[in-house]
Design a protein around this motif. Structure first.
Motif, PDB file in Angstrom:
ATOM      1  N   GLU A   1      -6.115   6.499   4.852  1.00 17.64           N
ATOM      2  CA  GLU A   1      -6.683   6.173   3.700  1.00 17.64           C
ATOM      3  C   GLU A   1      -6.779   4.438   3.615  1.00 17.64           C
ATOM      4  OE1 GLU A   1      -4.843   9.684   0.569  1.00 17.64           O
ATOM      5  OE2 GLU A   1      -3.588   7.879   1.359  1.00 17.64           O
ATOM      6  N   VAL A   2      -5.616   3.753   4.353  1.00 18.34           N
ATOM      7  CA  VAL A   2      -5.656   2.459   4.424  1.00 18.34           C
ATOM      8  C   VAL A   2      -7.259   1.757   5.129  1.00 18.34           C
ATOM      9  CG1 VAL A   2      -4.912   0.191   5.227  1.00 18.34           C
ATOM     10  CG2 VAL A   2      -3.378   1.761   3.666  1.00 18.34           C
TER      11      VAL A   2
ATOM     12  N   PHE B   1       2.651   6.914   5.817  1.00 18.47           N
ATOM     13  CA  PHE B   1       2.785   5.871   4.909  1.00 18.47           C
ATOM     14  C   PHE B   1       2.620   4.613   5.451  1.00 18.47           C
ATOM     15  CE2 PHE B   1       3.601   9.875   2.064  1.00 18.47           C
ATOM     16  CZ  PHE B   1       2.742   9.496   1.235  1.00 18.47           C
TER      17      PHE B   1
ATOM     18  N   ARG C   1      -8.372  -1.217  10.262  1.00 19.02           N
ATOM     19  CA  ARG C   1      -9.294  -1.228   8.967  1.00 19.02           C
ATOM     20  C   ARG C   1     -10.201  -2.290   9.130  1.00 19.02           C
ATOM     21  NH1 ARG C   1      -7.418  -3.350   3.275  1.00 19.02           N
ATOM     22  NH2 ARG C   1      -7.060  -5.307   4.404  1.00 19.02           N
TER      23      ARG C   1
ATOM     24  N   MET D   1     -10.334   2.631   3.346  1.00 16.56           N
ATOM     25  CA  MET D   1     -10.766   1.482   2.131  1.00 16.56           C
ATOM     26  C   MET D   1     -11.804   0.550   2.907  1.00 16.56           C
ATOM     27  SD  MET D   1      -7.135   0.245   0.879  1.00 16.56           S
ATOM     28  CE  MET D   1      -5.898   1.417   0.459  1.00 16.56           C
TER      29      MET D   1
ATOM     30  N   ASP E   1      -1.157   9.854   9.611  1.00 17.71           N
ATOM     31  CA  ASP E   1      -0.786  10.650   8.342  1.00 17.71           C
ATOM     32  C   ASP E   1       0.524   9.922   7.734  1.00 17.71           C
ATOM     33  OD1 ASP E   1      -2.662  12.437   8.254  1.00 17.71           O
ATOM     34  OD2 ASP E   1      -1.883  13.452   9.814  1.00 17.71           O
TER      35      ASP E   1
ATOM     36  N   PHE F   1       0.912  -1.283  -0.025  1.00 17.13           N
ATOM     37  CA  PHE F   1       0.144  -0.042   0.009  1.00 17.13           C
ATOM     38  C   PHE F   1       0.871   1.109  -0.092  1.00 17.13           C
ATOM     39  CE2 PHE F   1      -3.442  -2.501   2.604  1.00 17.13           C
ATOM     40  CZ  PHE F   1      -3.970  -2.784   1.485  1.00 17.13           C
ATOM     41  N   SER F   2       0.929   2.038  -0.826  1.00 18.64           N
ATOM     42  CA  SER F   2       1.433   3.284  -0.818  1.00 18.64           C
ATOM     43  C   SER F   2       0.381   4.649  -0.586  1.00 18.64           C
ATOM     44  CB  SER F   2       2.139   3.548  -2.026  1.00 18.64           C
ATOM     45  OG  SER F   2       1.435   3.470  -3.431  1.00 18.64           O
ATOM     46  N   TYR F   3      -0.181   4.229   0.389  1.00 15.21           N
ATOM     47  CA  TYR F   3      -1.455   5.134   0.766  1.00 15.21           C
ATOM     48  C   TYR F   3      -1.214   5.516   2.382  1.00 15.21           C
ATOM     49  CZ  TYR F   3      -4.104   3.234  -2.975  1.00 15.21           C
ATOM     50  OH  TYR F   3      -4.598   2.980  -4.056  1.00 15.21           O
ATOM     51  N   THR F   4      -1.688   6.352   2.840  1.00 15.15           N
ATOM     52  CA  THR F   4      -1.344   6.945   4.378  1.00 15.15           C
ATOM     53  C   THR F   4      -2.240   5.819   5.113  1.00 15.15           C
ATOM     54  OG1 THR F   4      -3.362   8.268   4.486  1.00 15.15           O
ATOM     55  CG2 THR F   4      -1.195   9.492   3.907  1.00 15.15           C
TER      56      THR F   4
ATOM     57  N   CYS G   1       3.521   1.961   4.030  1.00 16.23           N
ATOM     58  CA  CYS G   1       4.653   1.118   3.637  1.00 16.23           C
ATOM     59  C   CYS G   1       5.802   1.452   4.409  1.00 16.23           C
ATOM     60  CB  CYS G   1       4.882   1.076   2.072  1.00 16.23           C
ATOM     61  SG  CYS G   1       4.925   2.718   1.667  1.00 16.23           S
TER      62      CYS G   1
END
Ligand code: ATP
Length: 257
Positions: free
Chosen positions: A94-95, A134, A150, A98, A132, A88-91, A136
């Motif tokens: 954001e994860v 990342f 999540r 999802m 905030d 996941f290249s998301y914060t 990864c």
């Protein structure tokens, strides 16, 4: 509420699971134990409907999992994979967001309610401060906690967790076990795989032991996790003792090695 009826499964020619049956009720915490490669993750994926069994069926609330559409199944059942390598290249926020996708129509974006639910899930696991960062860039244990957040934000009543505490430090491991117990008291049903019988003694109402592709034992944790069964399951020697609070625990004997 979850019924696994006579399921068998193979990826290629070799049978991985043979004639597996058990059922659990709302609020149960089920621990699945077995040697490496005994089929624990595969069984979780069959319950999640990722694969179709060769024979048999999985029912959730009396309905075959393969008859649910994706969105309605996502409102029933959430998955915490064994995962720290998800790309996941998301914060972190954001994860976690999802998980809210099953609550949206095609054209909508995340609402402030979705955001609040995601933040609340992070706060619940005491990792709001990571929101905030990342995904990864996190440590294995931090990633694991984010994936659990999540699943919580998905607001599904069944949580399926594949070795959820495997990369957690001792304190986070205990925090997670205590959170799982609290969730079950609120009516969540939890299935987790684990390599640690003590986790099952501490929090699981039911335990399933897998050996030689079959159910070796299933039932109340204290009845299933006997010294004899643990020794046979892993071909080891352990001794069981009981704490002052009447919780059993397992002490391995190292003289076999
Ligand atoms: N995608 C796949 N294709 C082919 N074989 C697979 C696949 N995934 C798993 N297997 C095989 O199925 C068997 C069961 O694997 P599974 O991951 O379910 O075991 P497990 O009990 O969860 O193992 P572990 O405790 O090591 O995580 C193993 O022999 C494994 O090699």
């Amino acid at each position: 509420m979850i019924e696994v009826k006579n399921i068998s499964f193979k990826y290629t020619d070799e049978l991985i699971l043979s004639n597996i049956s058990f059922s659990i009720k709302k609020g149960d915490i089920l621990a699945i134990l077995g040697e490496n490669g005994s089929g624990k993750s595969t069984l979780l994926k069959l319950i999640l409907s990722f694969f179709k069994p060769l024979d048999g069926e999985v029912l959730i609330d009396n309905k075959n999992v393969h008859l649910y559409n994706k969105k309605s199944l996502a409102k029933k059942i959430a998955y915490v994979p064994q995962s720290s390598n998800l790309p996941f290249s998301y914060t972190v926020l954001e994860v976690v967001l999802m998980s809210r996708i099953s609550y949206q129509s095609i054209f909508s974006t995340y609402s402030s309610k979705d955001k609040n639910i995601a933040i609340e899930a992070l706060r619940h696991l005491e990792i709001e401060f990571l929101k905030d960062r990342f995904f990864c860039d996190l440590s294995g244990g931090q990633k694991q906690l984010v994936l659990i957040a999540r699943a919580l934000a998905q607001k599904a009543e069944i949580l399926i967790m594949d070795e959820p505490s495997s990369s957690l430090d001792y304190s986070n491991e205990l925090m997670l076990l205590s959170q799982i117990k609290k969730l079950s008291k609120k009516g969540f049903t939890i299935i987790q795989t684990t390599h640690n019988p003590n986790h099952a003694f501490l929090i699981s109402s039911k335990t399933l032991l897998l050996k030689d592709k079959k159910v070796f034992a299933f039932g109340h944790s204290n009845e299933v996790l006997t010294q004899k069964n643990i020794n046979s399951l892993y071909n080891i020697k352990v001794e069981l003792q009981e704490s002052s609070e009447k919780i059993k625990f397992c002490i391995p004997k190292l003289d076999r090695y």
